[in-house]
Design an enzyme around this catalytic site. Sequence first.
Site, PDB file in Angstrom:
ATOM      1  N   TYR A 228       0.822  -1.220   0.000  1.00  0.00           N
ATOM      2  CA  TYR A 228       0.000   0.000   0.000  1.00  0.00           C
ATOM      3  C   TYR A 228       0.853   1.266   0.000  1.00  0.00           C
ATOM      4  CZ  TYR A 228      -4.018  -2.984   1.075  1.00  0.00           C
ATOM      5  OH  TYR A 228      -4.998  -3.939   1.035  1.00  0.00           O
TER       6      TYR A 228
ATOM      7  N   LYS B 161       3.951 -15.333   2.754  1.00  0.00           N
ATOM      8  CA  LYS B 161       3.924 -16.101   1.497  1.00  0.00           C
ATOM      9  C   LYS B 161       5.378 -16.352   1.121  1.00  0.00           C
ATOM     10  CE  LYS B 161       1.604 -17.884  -1.936  1.00  0.00           C
ATOM     11  NZ  LYS B 161       0.890 -19.157  -1.784  1.00  0.00           N
TER      12      LYS B 161
ATOM     13  N   ASP C  37      -2.498 -18.240   1.997  1.00  0.00           N
ATOM     14  CA  ASP C  37      -3.599 -18.955   1.334  1.00  0.00           C
ATOM     15  C   ASP C  37      -4.164 -20.047   2.245  1.00  0.00           C
ATOM     16  OD1 ASP C  37      -1.084 -20.040   1.044  1.00  0.00           O
ATOM     17  OD2 ASP C  37      -1.302 -20.588  -1.059  1.00  0.00           O
TER      18      ASP C  37
ATOM     19  N   ASP D 145      -5.216  -6.986   5.772  1.00  0.00           N
ATOM     20  CA  ASP D 145      -6.449  -6.319   5.347  1.00  0.00           C
ATOM     21  C   ASP D 145      -7.494  -7.382   4.982  1.00  0.00           C
ATOM     22  OD1 ASP D 145      -8.257  -4.471   4.497  1.00  0.00           O
ATOM     23  OD2 ASP D 145      -7.074  -3.698   2.830  1.00  0.00           O
TER      24      ASP D 145
ATOM     25  N   ASP E 276     -10.807  -8.901   7.495  1.00  0.00           N
ATOM     26  CA  ASP E 276     -12.209  -8.821   7.060  1.00  0.00           C
ATOM     27  C   ASP E 276     -12.842 -10.207   7.068  1.00  0.00           C
ATOM     28  OD1 ASP E 276     -12.209  -6.108   6.763  1.00  0.00           O
ATOM     29  OD2 ASP E 276     -13.078  -6.153   4.745  1.00  0.00           O
TER      30      ASP E 276
END
Length: 352
Positions: A141, A187, A219, A243, A247
């Site tokens: 970001y 990852k 994942d 993020d 959620d």
Amino acid sequence: MKAKITVLPGDGIGVEVTREAVACLETIAGRFGHEFHYEERLIGGIAVDQTGSPLPAETLATCLASDAVLLGAVGGPQYDSLPPKLKPETGLLGLRAGLGVYANLRPAFLHDSLIDASPLKADIVRGTDLLIVRELAGGAYFGQPREITEERGLNTMAYTAPEVERVARVAFEIARGRRKKLSSIDKANVLESSQLWRKVVTRLAAEYPDVTLEHGYVDSCAMALVTRPTSFDVIVTENLFGDILSDEASVLTGSLGMLPSASLGGEVELYEPVHGSAPDIAGKGIANPLGAIASVAMLLRHTCQLENEANLLEEAIRRTLEAGYGTPDLKSQPRQLSTTELGAHIRSLLTQ
Ligand code: NAD
């Protein structure tokens, strides 16, 4: 104790839920003899309307001179067509950057009385009590270079060792105060930034021998959150993964209106419910104030170091839900109340 708290109600239901949260804080202060001093300032759409800026300089200056900031929510459809620098959400990002917060804490706790409100089967979700620590100031970001042309979009996911270490340290400390298990999610099988992340977290683990550290890929963590959510205690992960995972975790627990958050690590700590300004229900008096009230519990715990008071507030929320009270978003609750009635009920338990 004494604390200076800047209150930023913002837009829509932010105003309604923040009022209840501050009232709870006042009840706690009265009962335990604390002195909380409040300064209310503008942020978001209302700040654009009144000052032409979504984050007036005076707001940020007041926040920086306080011990903690309590925010409601910002935004609304009437501001969607404004240029980016005037959007209410730009004010929120500016506030986070101005405070320098880098560790975003999002607990996902399922109250037994709300099991039917979860989209997962009761047997899988019962007992879910996890906390995601999301790195908030780095990663894709913010990484440079970034650009977009007609043919190509580019973002950069980069982390330095100090950036990883400071957020991992927050997560280890929190895990130490909970069930002492930390899942570091990356990852590392594909991304170099994740390989550094894993190396730094592993190195830091030597300072926390009482905390069990496990590493996982993002994942497989996304799957595990819906197949075995109770296996997690504290999760620490980088900005983009956090993020998405936070959620995903938030929907496990029923209503978005229930969830608090804290952003730590900067000069001043920021507390806010996870939800937005909910224009569809703003002004109707039916917003769920529990996310904002639970954010105040986090403020008591993390900024004021008042664990007992934080527990009392969380216990009042638990007892309220167990007794069947709730706002209309909690459809399974038989005793439906308005925002102010639910706030008043919580406060009545705080003085017993
Ligand atoms: P939202 O969180 O405002 O609402 C999503 C849905 O959840 C709506 O149906 C709403 O009624 C419901 N809901 C949310 N909080 C609730 C509560 N406390 N009680 C009962 N129901 C609740 O998300 P959205 O509709 O996508 O966004 C609305 C505005 O809020 C947008 O302008 C968005 O940019 C902004 N937003 C702000 C923040 C923030 O300030 N941190 C976060 C998310 C969205």
